[in-house]
Enzyme design. Sequence first.
Site, PDB file in Angstrom:
ATOM      1  CG  LEU A 157      -2.178  -0.869   1.130  1.00  0.00           C
ATOM      2  CD1 LEU A 157      -1.850  -2.328   0.850  1.00  0.00           C
ATOM      3  CD2 LEU A 157      -2.983  -0.773   2.422  1.00  0.00           C
ATOM      4  CE  LYS A 205      -3.454   4.651   7.688  1.00  0.00           C
ATOM      5  NZ  LYS A 205      -2.534   4.379   8.807  1.00  0.00           N
ATOM      6  N   GLY A 258       3.556   0.623   5.601  1.00  0.00           N
ATOM      7  CA  GLY A 258       4.704   1.266   6.232  1.00  0.00           C
ATOM      8  C   GLY A 258       4.435   1.700   7.657  1.00  0.00           C
ATOM      9  CD  GLN A 297       1.331   4.336  11.550  1.00  0.00           C
ATOM     10  OE1 GLN A 297       2.468   4.208  11.995  1.00  0.00           O
ATOM     11  NE2 GLN A 297       1.080   4.931  10.391  1.00  0.00           N
ATOM     12  CB  CYS A 321      -5.034  23.443   3.621  1.00  0.00           C
ATOM     13  SG  CYS A 321      -3.386  22.929   3.119  1.00  0.00           S
TER      14      CYS A 321
END
Length: 484
Positions: free
Chosen positions: A185, A267, A289, A298, A458
């Site tokens: 990915l 995710k 990763g 994570q 942004c």
Amino acid sequence: MKFIVKLFPEIMMKSKPVRKRFSKMLQGNIRNVLKRHDDQIKVILEWDKIIVRSENDDLKNKETIIHYLKSTPGIAHFLEVNESTFTDMHDIYEQAKERFADSLAGKTFCVRVKRIGTHDFGSNEVERYVGGGLNQHTDALSVKLKNPDVTVNLEVNQDKLFMVDQRHQGLGGFPLGTQESVLSLISGGFDSGVSSYQLLKRGSRVHYCFFNLGGAAHEIGVKQVAYHLWERFGASHRVKFVSVPFEPVVAEILEKVDNGQMGVVLKRMMMRTASKVADNLAIEGLVTGEALGQVSSQTLRNLSVIDQVTDTLILRPLVATDKQDIIDCAREIGTAEISETIPEYCGVISQRPTVKAVPAKIEKEEANFDMGLIEQVVANAVTLDIKDIATAAKEQVSEVESVSAFTDNEIVLDIRSIDEHEDKPLLVEGVKVQHLPFFKLGSQFETLAQDKTYLLYCDRGVMSKLQALYLKEAGFKNVKVYRP
């Protein structure tokens, strides 16, 4: 021109049938890669080494061969050698003197000999004879058996003498194709490039799945990373690059999922999608990763909740790796320079993300999600042979102008997510500010007054730059990036 390739020690430790299979695959991989650059190349497999020969002694060809041997998984090291015949020990000394005398001037040295075959002398005798002769009849400083300035490496194999000009370190690992294929990915950032490399090095053919959130401008950068990894480390095998148009999924998440749960839900949607892509390609494992604790999605809890949506094996080779070590590896393998230029998406991951996702809450949020979008984006995915994207991977994306001031005909367009805009409204004195979330730009920008120039904004400036490029690709010329 000749090179002696030594197999990675883990290959040598395998059983005889496995070692033979791995060695043959490494031989084929070396031949496949080098034949693209030198049609005179010969790759000969022996029990404990592989001989690479070429009649083309051109310096550029030599440098090319060295470059690809250094990058081929399965090679411990390789020796750049000069091959000749000899008559006796004195002849060996004479040849060694002619080749090494100049390089020994003013330096300490030692002689190391490896002998194969039947001779009337032993390796130690050759070392003493050649070493003594070079010490007496050259400008060498002295013989030094430990940590010398120069090591004269000789290999005697039957009636052949190989003088080692240079020893080159290999990549190690297993030959490509000895392990099952995986689907990486890839986002184009440091982490996904390095994790892909780790699986390549371990012998897996790595295919690539890219979730496109920003049009061709974003995709070109990611293709550059994937193409570089394939061309340098995996060109012996055919590889697929799959681009999934993921904007509809992200838009659905931003509109229907609670802010704190967005990161984990995103995710999970990616894993669901990647699993379907992998099934279509008959691939059994996914590679990410992700590193433990690097970002909110994570944490150990969140990774566990993410993994629950698929039975496909998810590999995380960087899970316990420090970020700086990842960046250092990216520089070593040549992906860092590209990854540094690929923007991260601001506004996709929530501002107040959960670090301890509760499955029941996540599932409740996903109940509002149209799961048909997963099938839709998979059906619309574009699959390419990575060799066919070489031209696209090297394309240059036009730049977009960044400004900090404005004219009367310009409007600042705040493209942050709805929550970001509401929590911290953008107020700019003397200019009109409009809000249009980035995930609606593709479908709604053309409804804005096109006689105005829009300055996209942004918080960090990366999403605005990417979306400005996206709009320019779509034919809109009235866009710039606002950086106060």
